[in-house]
Design an enzyme around this catalytic site. Structure first.
Site, PDB file in Angstrom:
ATOM      1  N   ASP A 178       0.751  -1.254   0.000  1.00  0.00           N
ATOM      2  CA  ASP A 178       0.000   0.000   0.000  1.00  0.00           C
ATOM      3  C   ASP A 178       0.787   1.313   0.000  1.00  0.00           C
ATOM      4  OD1 ASP A 178      -1.470  -2.237   0.601  1.00  0.00           O
ATOM      5  OD2 ASP A 178      -2.505  -1.396   2.310  1.00  0.00           O
ATOM      6  N   ARG A 213       1.067   2.924  10.667  1.00  0.00           N
ATOM      7  CA  ARG A 213       0.064   2.851   9.599  1.00  0.00           C
ATOM      8  C   ARG A 213       0.238   4.035   8.634  1.00  0.00           C
ATOM      9  NH1 ARG A 213      -2.624  -1.465   8.315  1.00  0.00           N
ATOM     10  NH2 ARG A 213      -4.248  -0.118   7.500  1.00  0.00           N
ATOM     11  N   GLU A 415       2.443  -8.828  11.957  1.00  0.00           N
ATOM     12  CA  GLU A 415       2.283  -8.545  10.525  1.00  0.00           C
ATOM     13  C   GLU A 415       3.641  -8.146   9.925  1.00  0.00           C
ATOM     14  OE1 GLU A 415      -0.423  -5.301  10.113  1.00  0.00           O
ATOM     15  OE2 GLU A 415      -0.753  -5.617   7.965  1.00  0.00           O
TER      16      GLU A 415
HETATM   17  C1  9WN Z   1      -5.759  -2.818   2.374  1.00  0.00           C
HETATM   18  C2  9WN Z   1      -4.514  -7.917   4.618  1.00  0.00           C
HETATM   19  C3  9WN Z   1      -3.961  -6.761   3.797  1.00  0.00           C
HETATM   20  C4  9WN Z   1      -2.769  -7.189   2.939  1.00  0.00           C
HETATM   21  C5  9WN Z   1      -2.047  -6.000   2.322  1.00  0.00           C
HETATM   22  C6  9WN Z   1      -1.698  -5.009   3.430  1.00  0.00           C
HETATM   23  C7  9WN Z   1      -2.967  -4.587   4.187  1.00  0.00           C
HETATM   24  C8  9WN Z   1      -5.140  -3.423   3.645  1.00  0.00           C
HETATM   25  C9  9WN Z   1      -5.229  -2.374   4.732  1.00  0.00           C
HETATM   26  O1  9WN Z   1      -3.615  -5.729   4.725  1.00  0.00           O
HETATM   27  O2  9WN Z   1      -3.792  -3.835   3.313  1.00  0.00           O
HETATM   28  O3  9WN Z   1      -5.890  -3.795   1.377  1.00  0.00           O
HETATM   29  O4  9WN Z   1      -6.360  -2.141   5.214  1.00  0.00           O
HETATM   30  O5  9WN Z   1      -4.225  -1.772   5.116  1.00  0.00           O
HETATM   31  O6  9WN Z   1      -1.045  -3.917   2.914  1.00  0.00           O
HETATM   32  O7  9WN Z   1      -0.896  -6.444   1.654  1.00  0.00           O
HETATM   33  O8  9WN Z   1      -3.202  -8.030   1.908  1.00  0.00           O
HETATM   34  O9  9WN Z   1      -3.486  -8.542   5.344  1.00  0.00           O
END
Ligand code: 9WN
Length: 445
Positions: A178, A213, A415
């Site tokens: 992201d 974040r 994570e």
């Molecule tokens: C937006 C679920 C996902 C991963 C992504 C990670 C994060 C989401 C967020 O979480 O993204 O899609 O809300 O931040 O960046 O790689 O698939 O784990």
């Protein structure tokens, strides 16, 4: 219990705890739904402890596949008790695109295509689980295959950029990385419109510090791109005209190349030689596109801002796209491995463990606490060990695996981790971190 046994037992427990029975939530509270590439990795981890559940994970994901073949980046759990923003009410996919399924509700963008890699890995685990499990799993793969083919055809038809050959993305979320600094330049050109609705973020209440974040400015853009995509009816040909964020992603393209190779092998095994040839073509085109975007000076692959043609050279994980795409000459493979283990990456002297961080610690963009801007992501380390094994680089793969298992010794299954002081960051009990541990610990490497 020995260290590895307790690590595996806890990882299996986390996957079970995050399961609704049909899907594995990406994380207990931060991500209470099924994400597409997470589901692929989670299925790989599940394969070592529960083959039927591994198969079901992908079946549940593909229940959300669109009629045009797209696998959406989120399949929402209708019973999801925890609030996730943005949810189905922001996407309204069925209302704006008739290819979206009525149920389950999904997002309207996509995610890296790791699924054929997962099917290959599940088949390999099943092969050593006895004749009956192997036969059931082969039957299952044959059943899922048309959906996988439609998915790869969607990417070739709607997303492969004619000029660069790279897969075109309309949202940074589609890359799965992201807020990676690889997207800073294209995001700087996204102008949030005056009619952007107000919103309240829910993500920051699930982590120990907001600094882990993305910023509010980034979130404004993320939401604005959803507005744009919805306005275009989630249609790629319209978004190519109107989308204010359009990038050619080398990492996504590399995953597509590797997955297309494996899907071609499955097609041949299922007696479909024409499909196999088609898939090999997709793989060859994607691989050529990745190799055509290697920056000579740094040796790293570069994404492209498709709105300006500019190459995006920030040193991030994406630079190792060639290693993931596979099929490299010995010289290129050696150069990538030397970089990966060298002082700008896993060999950087400030690191707690010799593991590659998401952004090079030598880059001015490096931030060790913030999401995709510096932390080590165990799931990405897993992807690298998979790619290294496939290229015959077993020794380096083995070093990353043991360093990662030490990193996971804190039992948080975070994570991501601060690469300098080792602190666990983001969500704890993240499903794909547990899945990576299970594959490393239990499956044949
Ligand atoms: C937006 C679920 C996902 C991963 C992504 C990670 C994060 C989401 C967020 O979480 O993204 O899609 O809300 O931040 O960046 O790689 O698939 O784990």
């Amino acid at each position: 219990m020995t260290g590895s046994l307790s690590l595996a037992a806890r990882a299996a427990y986390i996957l079970r705890d995050n399961s609704t029975g049909l899907i594995t939530r990406a994380a207990p509270s931060l991500y209470p739904h099924q994400w597409s590439w997470d589901a692929g990795f989670n299925a790989i981890g599940l394969a070592s402890v529960d083959l039927p559940r591994a198969r079901l994970e992908l079946d549940s994901l593909f229940a959300g596949q669109w009629r045009n073949g797209m696998v959406p980046h989120i399949v929402f759990d209708p019973a999801g008790a925890v609030r996730y923003w943005p949810g189905p009410a922001q996407w309204q996919c069925q209302r704006f695109n008739e290819d979206a399924p009525a149920s389950p509700a999904t997002s309207g963008i996509t995610d890296p295509p790791v699924h054929a890699i997962a099917v290959d890995r599940i088949l390999a685990v099943a092969a050593s689980a006895g004749a009956r499990e192997h036969e059931i799993t082969l039957g299952w793969a044959a059943h899922l295959y048309p959906r996988l083919l439609a998915w790869h055809r969607f990417l070739a038809r709607d997303r492969a950029d004619k000029e660069t050959g790279l897969i075109r993305l309309f949202h940074g979320w589609e890359s799965g990385t992201d807020n990676s600094p690889r997207w800073d330049v294209p995001y700087a050109n996204v102008q949030v419109g005056p009619d952007m609705p107000g919103y309240t973020r829910s993500d920051r209440s699930h982590v120990s510090s907001a600094a882990q974040r993305p910023t509010d400015g980034e979130y404004d853009r993320y939401l604005w791109l959803i507005e744009e995509a919805r306005e275009a009816g989630y249609d790629a040909s319209l978004l190519r005209e109107t989308g204010s964020f359009q990038v050619g992603d080398v990492l996504f393209t590399a995953i597509y190349a590797a997955a297309s190779d494996l899907l071609a092998v499955l097609a041949a095994r299922l007696g479909k030689p024409d499909d196999a040839a088609e898939l090999r073509d997709y793989a060859a085109e994607a691989r050529a596109a990745v190799l055509g975007h290697v920056d000579e000076a740094s040796g790293l692959a570069a994404d492209v801002d498709l709105r300006t043609g500019e190459w995006l050279r920030t040193e991030t994980y994406a630079g190792f796209a060639p290693l993931i795409a596979g099929g490299l000459s010995a010289a290129m493979r050696e150069r990538q491995v030397a970089l990966l283990t060298g002082p700008r990456w896993a060999g950087h002297p400030d690191l707690k463990w010799p593991l590659p961080p998401s952004t090079s610690p030598s880059s001015p963009a490096f931030n060790p606490d913030c999401y995709w801007r510096g932390p080590v992501w165990p799931v990405f380390t897993w992807l690298l060990t998979w790619a290294l094994h496939r290229s015959g680089e077993d020794a380096v793969a083995g070093q990353f695996r043991s360093a990662s298992l030490k990193q996971l010794g804190d039992h948080t299954y975070a994570e991501y981790y601060n690469p300098v002081n080792g602190a666990p960051l983001g969500s704890h009990h993240q499903s794909w971190t547990a899945a990576a541990a299970l594959d490393w610990l239990l499956a044949e490497q």
